[in-house]
Design a protein around this motif. Structure first.
Motif, PDB file in Angstrom:
ATOM      1  N   LEU A  62      -4.371 -11.529  -8.707  1.00 19.48           N
ATOM      2  CA  LEU A  62      -4.092 -11.702  -7.277  1.00 19.48           C
ATOM      3  C   LEU A  62      -3.712 -13.139  -6.903  1.00 19.48           C
ATOM      4  O   LEU A  62      -3.172 -13.365  -5.813  1.00 19.48           O
ATOM      5  N   ALA A  63      -3.998 -14.079  -7.792  1.00 16.96           N
ATOM      6  CA  ALA A  63      -3.775 -15.495  -7.447  1.00 16.96           C
ATOM      7  C   ALA A  63      -2.316 -15.732  -7.047  1.00 16.96           C
ATOM      8  O   ALA A  63      -1.399 -15.365  -7.777  1.00 16.96           O
ATOM      9  N   GLY A  64      -2.122 -16.284  -5.863  1.00 21.37           N
ATOM     10  CA  GLY A  64      -0.781 -16.649  -5.405  1.00 21.37           C
ATOM     11  C   GLY A  64       0.051 -15.508  -4.843  1.00 21.37           C
ATOM     12  O   GLY A  64       1.228 -15.696  -4.502  1.00 21.37           O
ATOM     13  N   MET A  65      -0.531 -14.319  -4.736  1.00 25.65           N
ATOM     14  CA  MET A  65       0.237 -13.160  -4.246  1.00 25.65           C
ATOM     15  C   MET A  65       0.391 -13.191  -2.723  1.00 25.65           C
ATOM     16  O   MET A  65      -0.485 -13.669  -2.001  1.00 25.65           O
ATOM     17  N   ASP A  66       1.503 -12.637  -2.251  1.00 29.33           N
ATOM     18  CA  ASP A  66       1.722 -12.477  -0.811  1.00 29.33           C
ATOM     19  C   ASP A  66       1.270 -11.106  -0.321  1.00 29.33           C
ATOM     20  O   ASP A  66       1.073 -10.914   0.886  1.00 29.33           O
ATOM     21  N   GLY A  67       1.174 -10.161  -1.240  1.00 29.20           N
ATOM     22  CA  GLY A  67       0.777  -8.823  -0.812  1.00 29.20           C
ATOM     23  C   GLY A  67       0.511  -7.903  -1.991  1.00 29.20           C
ATOM     24  O   GLY A  67       0.820  -8.237  -3.136  1.00 29.20           O
ATOM     25  N   VAL A  68      -0.085  -6.750  -1.672  1.00 31.71           N
ATOM     26  CA  VAL A  68      -0.445  -5.756  -2.693  1.00 31.71           C
ATOM     27  C   VAL A  68       0.113  -4.400  -2.280  1.00 31.71           C
ATOM     28  O   VAL A  68       0.053  -4.022  -1.109  1.00 31.71           O
ATOM     29  N   LEU A  69       0.683  -3.707  -3.251  1.00 28.94           N
ATOM     30  CA  LEU A  69       1.007  -2.284  -3.056  1.00 28.94           C
ATOM     31  C   LEU A  69       0.072  -1.528  -3.980  1.00 28.94           C
ATOM     32  O   LEU A  69       0.118  -1.721  -5.210  1.00 28.94           O
TER      33      LEU A  69
ATOM     34  N   ARG B 137      -2.135  -8.781   2.891  1.00 25.14           N
ATOM     35  CA  ARG B 137      -1.185  -7.706   3.203  1.00 25.14           C
ATOM     36  C   ARG B 137      -1.316  -6.594   2.157  1.00 25.14           C
ATOM     37  O   ARG B 137      -1.288  -6.866   0.966  1.00 25.14           O
ATOM     38  N   ILE B 138      -1.438  -5.347   2.626  1.00 23.77           N
ATOM     39  CA  ILE B 138      -1.556  -4.231   1.673  1.00 23.77           C
ATOM     40  C   ILE B 138      -0.818  -2.992   2.175  1.00 23.77           C
ATOM     41  O   ILE B 138      -0.877  -2.661   3.360  1.00 23.77           O
ATOM     42  N   VAL B 139      -0.100  -2.352   1.249  1.00 32.24           N
ATOM     43  CA  VAL B 139       0.478  -1.022   1.506  1.00 32.24           C
ATOM     44  C   VAL B 139      -0.285  -0.060   0.599  1.00 32.24           C
ATOM     45  O   VAL B 139      -0.318  -0.248  -0.621  1.00 32.24           O
ATOM     46  N   PHE B 140      -0.903   0.940   1.215  1.00 30.85           N
ATOM     47  CA  PHE B 140      -1.831   1.810   0.493  1.00 30.85           C
ATOM     48  C   PHE B 140      -1.278   3.229   0.380  1.00 30.85           C
ATOM     49  O   PHE B 140      -0.772   3.782   1.352  1.00 30.85           O
ATOM     50  N   SER B 141      -1.430   3.816  -0.823  1.00 27.84           N
ATOM     51  CA  SER B 141      -1.028   5.206  -1.061  1.00 27.84           C
ATOM     52  C   SER B 141      -2.106   6.141  -0.556  1.00 27.84           C
ATOM     53  O   SER B 141      -3.086   6.398  -1.256  1.00 27.84           O
ATOM     54  N   SER B 142      -1.927   6.641   0.656  1.00 31.65           N
ATOM     55  CA  SER B 142      -2.836   7.668   1.146  1.00 31.65           C
ATOM     56  C   SER B 142      -2.184   9.036   0.907  1.00 31.65           C
ATOM     57  O   SER B 142      -1.191   9.127   0.171  1.00 31.65           O
TER      58      SER B 142
ATOM     59  N   ALA C 220      10.336   3.906   1.522  1.00 27.37           N
ATOM     60  CA  ALA C 220       9.446   3.729   2.673  1.00 27.37           C
ATOM     61  C   ALA C 220       8.460   2.577   2.443  1.00 27.37           C
ATOM     62  O   ALA C 220       8.020   1.932   3.399  1.00 27.37           O
ATOM     63  N   HIS C 221       8.115   2.314   1.175  1.00 28.22           N
ATOM     64  CA  HIS C 221       7.169   1.232   0.878  1.00 28.22           C
ATOM     65  C   HIS C 221       7.755  -0.133   1.192  1.00 28.22           C
ATOM     66  O   HIS C 221       7.047  -1.052   1.583  1.00 28.22           O
ATOM     67  N   LEU C 222       9.061  -0.281   0.977  1.00 28.79           N
ATOM     68  CA  LEU C 222       9.694  -1.572   1.284  1.00 28.79           C
ATOM     69  C   LEU C 222       9.720  -1.790   2.795  1.00 28.79           C
ATOM     70  O   LEU C 222       9.504  -2.907   3.272  1.00 28.79           O
ATOM     71  N   LEU C 223       9.947  -0.716   3.544  1.00 30.38           N
ATOM     72  CA  LEU C 223       9.907  -0.819   5.010  1.00 30.38           C
ATOM     73  C   LEU C 223       8.478  -1.118   5.475  1.00 30.38           C
ATOM     74  O   LEU C 223       8.261  -1.927   6.387  1.00 30.38           O
TER      75      LEU C 223
END
Ligand code: UFG
Length: 319
Positions: A59-66, A106-111, A230-233
Motif C-alpha cells: 500500500l505504500a505510496g498508493m493513491d487508491g485501491v480496487l 480511496r477504494i472501489v469495492f466489488s460488492s 465502470a471501475h474506471l468511472l
C-alpha cells in the motif's frame, strides 16, 4: 494514479487491471493466487503475491485501491460460512485498517447482487432492502456497511459496485485475452460451454420449480469488459467522506434454460441438460436497474447482450 488491485490475478480483477494499465495508471496487483493465476496479471502491472491481511508494504505510496480479492461462490458460502466471514469481512477490515495507516483514502469495492437476497421487485434499485440469503452476500453487505461508516467518520472515499452475473471475455489492445478460468467451475455460462467443448456430457439445471416463467432461476448477465469500464468511472467518482453504491447489470433477465438455449445457438452444439435439485442459497430472480450509474457516472454498456457475452466467452476458450 498509483493503484493497488487486490485479486488482480482473478477473472474480473485482471480485466480491470488491464484497462487501468491501458488508461495510463501505475498498477500493482496483490493476489494470494488462491483462485487467481499469475499469468493473468497484465503486462505492465507489477505483481505482488500475498494476502490482503498483510498489505502494508504493497500500500505504500498508493493513491487508491480496487478491491476484488474475495471468495465469491454462493453455494460454497452456504457450506463453509467461516471461510466467507473470515476472508471477505475479516480480510477487508484488515485491508481498510492498513489503508488508514498508510494514508490511502480511496477504494472501489466489488460488492454483489447477492446483498439483496430475494428482492421484492424487479429490477432492483440500490435503495431496495438488503436481506442476503447466503453468507457470501451477507459478508459483502457487511463490508458495504463498514464502508459507509468509514466514509462518514474517517473521510474515506468509497464506491461499491454491486455486480450482477458477469460473463464473457475481454481482448485487450495488445491482443491478449482475459477469460474466466476457475479451477472448480460453478458458474452457469462456462459450465454450459464446457459441454459444447466436449469436456462434459451434460449441464445441470439446478431447480425447475422456481416462481419464474419456465421454473428456472433468472439472472441479469453483464459483459466483463463493460463491468470493468465502470471501475474506471467509479475511481474518478470517489469523493472524500462519501460512500456511493451502484448496481451493475443489463436490466434484462434470462432464465437458466434461456442461457442454455443461447449457448446452443452460438456454439451450434446440442448441449444436453439434466434437471437437478435446487442449489442452496439461490434466489429465484436477480435483475438490476443500472439507471443510477448510467445517470450519475455516464456508464453505458457496449457489449452487454447475452449472445455477445456467450460468443466472447466461447471464442476465448482454448481448443
Ligand atoms: N446454474 C445451473 N447449473 C450450473 C451452474 C449454475 O443451473 O451448472 C444456475 C444456478 O443455480 C443459478 C444460475 O444458474 O440459478 C446462475 O448461477 P451462477 O453460479 O452462474 O451465478 P450466481 O447467480 O449463483 O452467482 C453469481 C456470482 C456471485 C454473484 C451473483 C449475483 O457468482 O458472486 O452472480 O447475481 F453474487
Amino acid at each position: 494514479m498509483k493503484l493497488l488491485v487486490t485479486g488482480g490475478a482473478g477473472y474480473i480483477g485482471s480485466v480491470v487491471a488491464a484497462q487501468l494499465v491501458e488508461a495510463g495508471h501505475q498498477v500493482t496487483v496483490l493476489d494470494d493466487l488462491s483462485t487467481g493465476h499469475a499469468d493473468a496479471v497484465p503486462a505492465g502491472a507489477r505483481f505482488v503475491e500475498g494476502s490482503i491481511t498483510d498489505a502494508a508494504d504493497a500500500l505504500a505510496g498508493m493513491d487508491g485501491v480496487l478491491h476484488f480479492a474475495a471468495r465469491s461462490l454462493v453455494g460454497e458460502s452456504v457450506r463453509e460460512p467461516a471461510l466467507y466471514w473470515n476472508h471477505n469481512l475479516g480480510g477487508t477490515l484488515a485491508l481498510l485498517d492498513a489503508m488508514r495507516a498508510a494514508g490511502v483514502g480511496r477504494i472501489v469495492f466489488s460488492s454483489t447482487a447477492a446483498v439483496y437476497g430475494e428482492p421484492e421487485r424487479s429490477p432492483i434499485e440500490e435503495s431496495d432492502p438488503t436481506r442476503p440469503t447466503n453468507p457470501y452476500g451477507a459478508s459483502k453487505l457487511a463490508v458495504d456497511t463498514a464502508l459507509t461508516a468509514f466514509a462518514g467518520v474517517y473521510g474515506l472515499a468509497a464506491v461499491s459496485l454491486r455486480y450482477f452475473n458477469v460473463g464473457g471475455a475481454h481482448t485487450a489492445r495488445d491482443g491478449r485475452s482475459y477469460r474466466e478460468r476457475h479451477t472448480v467451475e460453478t458458474h452457469l455460462i462456462p459450465n454450459v460451454l464446457a459441454v459444447a467443448l466436449g469436456g462434459r456430457e451434460s449441464v445441470d439445471v439446478f431447480g425447475t420449480d422456481y416462481p419464474t416463467a419456465d421454473g428456472t432461476c433468472v439472472r441479469d448477465y453483464i459483459h466483463v469488459a463493460d463491468l470493468a469500464r465502470a471501475h474506471l468511472l467509479a475511481l474518478d467518482a470517489c469523493a472524500p467522506g462519501e460512500h456511493k453504491v451502484y448496481n451493475l447489470g443489463s436490466g434484462a433477465g434470462f432464465s437458466v434454460r434461456e442461457v442454455i438455449e443461447v449457448c446452443r445457438d452460438v456454439t451450434g452444439h446440442a448441449i444436453p441438460a439434466v434437471v437437478r435439485e435446487r442449489r442452496p442459497g439461490d434466489p429465484a430472480v436477480l435483475v438490476a436497474s443500472s439507471a443510477k450509474i448510467q445517470r450519475e457516472l455516464g456508464w453505458k454498456p457496449e457489449r452487454t447482450t447475452l449472445p455477445e457475452i456467450v460468443a466472447d466467452a466461447w471464442a476465448a476458450l482454448p481448443r
